[in-house]
Write a protein that holds these residues in place. Structure first.
Motif, mmCIF file in Angstrom:
data_model
loop_
_atom_site.group_PDB
_atom_site.id
_atom_site.type_symbol
_atom_site.label_atom_id
_atom_site.label_comp_id
_atom_site.label_asym_id
_atom_site.label_seq_id
_atom_site.Cartn_x
_atom_site.Cartn_y
_atom_site.Cartn_z
ATOM 1 N N SER A 18 0.828 -1.219 0.000
ATOM 2 C CA SER A 18 0.000 0.000 0.000
ATOM 3 C C SER A 18 0.856 1.261 0.000
ATOM 4 O O SER A 18 0.390 2.330 -0.411
ATOM 5 C CB SER A 18 -0.942 0.003 1.208
ATOM 6 O OG SER A 18 -0.233 0.287 2.413
ATOM 7 N N LEU A 19 2.108 1.135 0.463
ATOM 8 C CA LEU A 19 3.028 2.268 0.488
ATOM 9 C C LEU A 19 3.857 2.364 -0.789
ATOM 10 O O LEU A 19 4.709 3.241 -0.925
ATOM 11 C CB LEU A 19 3.968 2.151 1.693
ATOM 12 C CG LEU A 19 3.300 2.212 3.069
ATOM 13 C CD1 LEU A 19 4.303 1.876 4.160
ATOM 14 C CD2 LEU A 19 2.687 3.590 3.317
ATOM 15 N N GLY A 20 3.605 1.417 -1.724
ATOM 16 C CA GLY A 20 4.289 1.461 -3.005
ATOM 17 C C GLY A 20 5.513 0.574 -3.125
ATOM 18 O O GLY A 20 6.203 0.596 -4.150
ATOM 19 N N TYR A 21 5.787 -0.220 -2.114
ATOM 20 C CA TYR A 21 6.928 -1.123 -2.174
ATOM 21 C C TYR A 21 6.610 -2.352 -3.027
ATOM 22 O O TYR A 21 5.481 -2.856 -3.005
ATOM 23 C CB TYR A 21 7.306 -1.618 -0.767
ATOM 24 C CG TYR A 21 8.030 -0.614 0.084
ATOM 25 C CD1 TYR A 21 9.421 -0.549 0.101
ATOM 26 C CD2 TYR A 21 7.325 0.272 0.891
ATOM 27 C CE1 TYR A 21 10.080 0.362 0.900
ATOM 28 C CE2 TYR A 21 7.974 1.202 1.690
ATOM 29 C CZ TYR A 21 9.355 1.235 1.688
ATOM 30 O OH TYR A 21 10.013 2.146 2.476
ATOM 31 N N LYS A 22 7.599 -2.836 -3.764
ATOM 32 C CA LYS A 22 7.504 -4.160 -4.362
ATOM 33 C C LYS A 22 7.987 -5.148 -3.313
ATOM 34 O O LYS A 22 9.083 -5.018 -2.779
ATOM 35 C CB LYS A 22 8.377 -4.261 -5.617
ATOM 36 C CG LYS A 22 8.320 -5.642 -6.289
ATOM 37 C CD LYS A 22 9.332 -5.760 -7.414
ATOM 38 C CE LYS A 22 8.983 -4.868 -8.579
ATOM 39 N NZ LYS A 22 9.900 -5.085 -9.734
ATOM 40 N N VAL A 23 7.159 -6.134 -3.010
ATOM 41 C CA VAL A 23 7.466 -7.070 -1.926
ATOM 42 C C VAL A 23 7.717 -8.461 -2.487
ATOM 43 O O VAL A 23 6.872 -9.019 -3.191
ATOM 44 C CB VAL A 23 6.313 -7.125 -0.897
ATOM 45 C CG1 VAL A 23 6.616 -8.166 0.190
ATOM 46 C CG2 VAL A 23 6.100 -5.750 -0.266
ATOM 47 N N THR A 36 -3.489 -11.282 -3.612
ATOM 48 C CA THR A 36 -2.736 -11.075 -4.848
ATOM 49 C C THR A 36 -2.614 -9.583 -5.124
ATOM 50 O O THR A 36 -3.536 -8.804 -4.842
ATOM 51 C CB THR A 36 -3.412 -11.746 -6.058
ATOM 52 O OG1 THR A 36 -4.735 -11.229 -6.215
ATOM 53 C CG2 THR A 36 -3.485 -13.262 -5.867
ATOM 54 N N ASN A 37 -1.472 -9.178 -5.675
ATOM 55 C CA ASN A 37 -1.236 -7.805 -6.073
ATOM 56 C C ASN A 37 -0.035 -7.808 -7.003
ATOM 57 O O ASN A 37 0.886 -8.616 -6.823
ATOM 58 C CB ASN A 37 -0.974 -6.918 -4.850
ATOM 59 C CG ASN A 37 -0.940 -5.434 -5.187
ATOM 60 O OD1 ASN A 37 -0.005 -4.931 -5.805
ATOM 61 N ND2 ASN A 37 -1.989 -4.731 -4.784
ATOM 62 N N GLU A 38 -0.023 -6.919 -7.958
ATOM 63 C CA GLU A 38 1.077 -6.898 -8.926
ATOM 64 C C GLU A 38 2.419 -6.542 -8.269
ATOM 65 O O GLU A 38 3.478 -6.816 -8.836
ATOM 66 C CB GLU A 38 0.778 -5.916 -10.052
ATOM 67 C CG GLU A 38 0.623 -4.475 -9.617
ATOM 68 C CD GLU A 38 0.305 -3.543 -10.779
ATOM 69 O OE1 GLU A 38 0.333 -2.317 -10.571
ATOM 70 O OE2 GLU A 38 0.032 -4.052 -11.888
ATOM 71 N N LEU A 39 2.378 -5.966 -7.080
ATOM 72 C CA LEU A 39 3.607 -5.625 -6.366
ATOM 73 C C LEU A 39 4.014 -6.695 -5.357
ATOM 74 O O LEU A 39 5.044 -6.557 -4.687
ATOM 75 C CB LEU A 39 3.447 -4.280 -5.632
ATOM 76 C CG LEU A 39 3.307 -3.039 -6.502
ATOM 77 C CD1 LEU A 39 3.075 -1.801 -5.638
ATOM 78 C CD2 LEU A 39 4.539 -2.853 -7.381
#
Length: 228
Positions: A18-23, A36-39
């Motif tokens: 949610s803070l924009g990090y790729k995890v 699921t999320n693209e990041l």
């Protein structure tokens, strides 16, 4: 993020996304994760398997961009010391001590270059004498000390190390134990609350750092599970 497919690890992962990090999340059973999320990228890896652990970073294409390493994976077996099998002892040692130390060693140069952070999810068991928690509590105490050593060693290189010492948190950690959090909502923490603390620690560059923090619910209550 280790132990990323559920519980505290998943909540922290969602917060970072949610803070924009790729995890990049590590999980022994990623297929059980419903998020699921693209990041958000889950990697199947058994952290108690040193061969898989040694090959883990090779599976992250942009590993040189890693700025945060979070050690969260864990499990516990509570029993009189003579009743703990060698397999259970080895599993706990591998997950709580060997894996965090090896991953940290593998990523330290990258974290130095990126002025990154290392977050250890600890436990109050590592600060106290726990009934039948002989091995688990000792390992947590060991990783607490490792985190403190790293804070002292790495701060001169701009790497910030945080140790979060958690009290009773309502997750499936207790599924195979004979006790669990009480029903009183004031007697346990929730994974999303831990994620909020992580957010406070990692967002922004304030010029100061909190190396260690204990998070506890307002009340202390545990209950024994009913035996079938």
């Amino acid at each position: 993020m280790t132990g990323a497919s559920r519980g505290i690890g998943l909540s922290i992962s969602q917060k970072l996304v949610s803070l924009g990090y790729k995890v990049y999340g590590v999980s022994r059973n990623p297929e059980t994760c419903v998020y699921t999320n693209e990041l958000f990228h889950l990697i199947s890896c058994d952290l108690t398997n040193t061969k898989q652990l040694d090959q883990l970073l090779d599976r992250i294409p942009d590993r040189k961009e890693i700025s945060i390493l979070i050690h969260n994976a864990g499990l516990a077996y509570f029993a009189p010391v003579e009743e703990l099998s060698s397999e259970k002892i080895r599993e706990m040692i591998s997950l709580h001590i060997t894996a965090p130390m090896l991953l940290t060693s593998q990523l330290t140069r990258i974290l130095k270059e990126n002025k990154g952070r290392i977050v250890f999810i600890g436990s109050v068991a590592g600060n106290e004498i726990s009934p039948w928690g002989n091995v688990y509590a000792s390992l947590k105490a060991g990783i607490h000390h490792y985190a403190r050593e790293l804070f002292s060693e790495l701060r001169k290189f701009g790497v910030k190390v945080h140790l979060l010492i958690l009290d009773i948190t309502k997750t499936d950690f207790y599924n195979h134990l004979n006790f669990e959090p009480d029903e009183d909502p004031k007697s346990y923490l929730l994974p999303n609350q831990i994620a909020e603390v992580v957010e406070e620690l990692v967002v922004g560059d304030r010029g100061w750092v909190i190396p260690e923090i204990q998070i506890s619910p307002e009340l202390f209550k545990l209950k024994r599970k009913k035996q079938n």
